[in-house]
Design a protein around this motif. Structure first.
Motif, PDB file in Angstrom:
ATOM      1  N   ARG A   1       0.836  -1.194   0.000  1.00  0.00           N
ATOM      2  CA  ARG A   1       0.000   0.000   0.000  1.00  0.00           C
ATOM      3  C   ARG A   1       0.876   1.252   0.000  1.00  0.00           C
ATOM      4  O   ARG A   1       1.951   1.280   0.616  1.00  0.00           O
ATOM      5  N   HIS A   2       0.415   2.265  -0.724  1.00  0.00           N
ATOM      6  CA  HIS A   2       1.042   3.578  -0.692  1.00  0.00           C
ATOM      7  C   HIS A   2       0.002   4.573  -0.205  1.00  0.00           C
ATOM      8  O   HIS A   2      -1.141   4.561  -0.669  1.00  0.00           O
ATOM      9  N   LEU A   3       0.393   5.409   0.742  1.00  0.00           N
ATOM     10  CA  LEU A   3      -0.519   6.414   1.281  1.00  0.00           C
ATOM     11  C   LEU A   3       0.097   7.798   1.127  1.00  0.00           C
ATOM     12  O   LEU A   3       1.221   8.042   1.581  1.00  0.00           O
ATOM     13  N   GLN A   4      -0.630   8.672   0.450  1.00  0.00           N
ATOM     14  CA  GLN A   4      -0.222  10.063   0.290  1.00  0.00           C
ATOM     15  C   GLN A   4      -1.116  10.913   1.197  1.00  0.00           C
ATOM     16  O   GLN A   4      -2.345  10.851   1.085  1.00  0.00           O
ATOM     17  N   THR A   5      -0.509  11.682   2.075  1.00  0.00           N
ATOM     18  CA  THR A   5      -1.267  12.466   3.053  1.00  0.00           C
ATOM     19  C   THR A   5      -1.559  13.858   2.525  1.00  0.00           C
ATOM     20  O   THR A   5      -0.652  14.562   2.067  1.00  0.00           O
TER      21      THR A   5
ATOM     22  N   GLY B   1     -10.719   9.277   2.987  1.00  0.00           N
ATOM     23  CA  GLY B   1      -9.680   8.847   2.063  1.00  0.00           C
ATOM     24  C   GLY B   1     -10.292   8.271   0.811  1.00  0.00           C
ATOM     25  O   GLY B   1     -11.478   7.948   0.761  1.00  0.00           O
ATOM     26  N   TYR B   2      -9.468   8.146  -0.225  1.00  0.00           N
ATOM     27  CA  TYR B   2      -9.977   7.589  -1.476  1.00  0.00           C
ATOM     28  C   TYR B   2      -8.836   6.954  -2.264  1.00  0.00           C
ATOM     29  O   TYR B   2      -7.651   7.258  -2.054  1.00  0.00           O
ATOM     30  N   LEU B   3      -9.212   6.053  -3.179  1.00  0.00           N
ATOM     31  CA  LEU B   3      -8.254   5.380  -4.036  1.00  0.00           C
ATOM     32  C   LEU B   3      -7.743   6.349  -5.088  1.00  0.00           C
ATOM     33  O   LEU B   3      -8.516   6.984  -5.796  1.00  0.00           O
TER      34      LEU B   3
ATOM     35  N   TYR C   1      -3.429   5.331  -2.100  1.00  0.00           N
ATOM     36  CA  TYR C   1      -4.562   6.033  -1.515  1.00  0.00           C
ATOM     37  C   TYR C   1      -4.151   7.425  -1.072  1.00  0.00           C
ATOM     38  O   TYR C   1      -2.982   7.694  -0.781  1.00  0.00           O
ATOM     39  N   VAL C   2      -5.140   8.306  -0.996  1.00  0.00           N
ATOM     40  CA  VAL C   2      -4.937   9.655  -0.483  1.00  0.00           C
ATOM     41  C   VAL C   2      -5.683   9.781   0.839  1.00  0.00           C
ATOM     42  O   VAL C   2      -6.884   9.465   0.913  1.00  0.00           O
TER      43      VAL C   2
END
Length: 312
Positions: free
Chosen positions: A38-42, A133-135, A145-146
């Motif tokens: 998973r990658h998460l961008q804040t 959050g969203y894809l 995801y953001v």
């Protein structure tokens, strides 16, 4: 104290929770073949609230193979809850607490009844999350995801229990225990019963329900009916519910509701556990809800399939 936490349903909310719990021992549940990356961008609004939160991070969770868990956190769609848990039934004696972080109602009753019938002692907890959050994009074996909205997660025991607490050191970060989770759950249900179906019906952002005169009239009609239902069924909803729903729509004005996101992506919605649940409760109590019923019928026609009803 390092906690062992399994996450079943690594979508946007599951990934956000994993980021909050990144210092603990995490497992992906229900994916036996490919460890999910998973990658998460804040987003900026989240960093404004938590400047120390990582702006970007990648992580791969090991697949759960039956290790003891302090928490098994379920973030699947409501309709998938019982089936997903039943598939890991043999490992549930190793789980102390089940925590549902989902929209809608009905699945909690189904799951608690099944746990009791099977003689499983793991505690059932319910959460209300206001994180957003969203894809963002999808690759072969990874998803990005953001983390778009900074919120909070309130939890409580689903069954009434005077010991509605978690021992010191066993509460994961970003969770707050509350004593009135059922009241809060009904309040969230009431808001979702208005905003989610209307945004799906009109294919609009949340804020347009307030700024568009015709949409606002529908919002007020549905709000009054949900308030009427809640008053007759002792849901403890505030009398100013229509105003509060308008405030929520305004505060989340640029958001697409989860239901609208599902519709646009061609996925089944959760309305069977939101609007369907409310209509089922009304039917059992012989309460007429013409505006809500009309919206349900319009959505059924739009989807060219019946809107499922939740168990009461």
């Amino acid at each position: 104290m390092t906690l062992s936490i399994g996450i079943l349903g690594l979508g946007a909310i599951g990934t956000i929770m994993a980021a909050h719990w990144r210092e603990h021992s995490l497992f992906a549940v229900g994916r036996p073949h490919i460890p999910p990356t998973r990658h998460l961008q804040t987003g900026e609004s989240v960093l404004a609230r938590w400047p120390d939160f990582p702006p970007s991070q990648d992580f791969t969770l090991p697949v759960w193979t039956g290790e003891s868990l302090d928490w098994l956190v379920v973030t699947t769609k409501a309709r998938d809850t019982l089936n997903a848990i039943q598939q890991i039934q043999d490992h549930l004696p190793l789980v102390k607490r089940l925590l549902l972080i989902q929209n809608g109602m009905g699945q909690q009753q189904q799951l608690q009844q099944w746990l009791t019938a099977e003689g499983l002692a793991c505690e059932l907890w319910q959460a209300i999350a206001t994180d957003g959050g969203y894809l963002s994009s999808q690759g072969d074996n990874s998803r990005s995801y953001v983390y778009a909205g900074a919120g909070e997660v309130m939890i409580g025991r689903w069954q009434a229990d005077p010991d509605n607490h978690v021992p010191v050191g066993q509460l994961p970060p970003h969770l707050t225990v509350v004593s009135d989770i059922h009241r809060r759950q009904y309040m969230k249900l009431a808001v979702n019963c208005v905003i989610n179906p209307l945004t799906a019906l009109y294919s609009c952002l949340n804020g347009e329900l307030v700024t568009h005169p015709a949409y606002l009239q529908q919002l007020l009609r549905l709000s009054e009916e949900v308030l009427q239902l809640g008053q007759q069924l002792n849901w403890d909803l505030p009398t100013e519910l229509p105003e509060l729903i308008q405030q929520v729509a305004t505060a989340t004005g640029a958001n697409r509701s989860s239901t609208l996101q599902d519709v646009l992506a061609g996925r089944p919605t959760e309305l069977d556990y939101i609007l369907g649940y409310a209509l089922n409760c009304a039917r059992q109590a012989a309460i007429d809800l013409p505006a809500l019923s009309s919206v349900a019928r319009q959505l059924e026609l739009a989807a060219s399939s019946p809107l499922p009803q939740a168990d009461g």
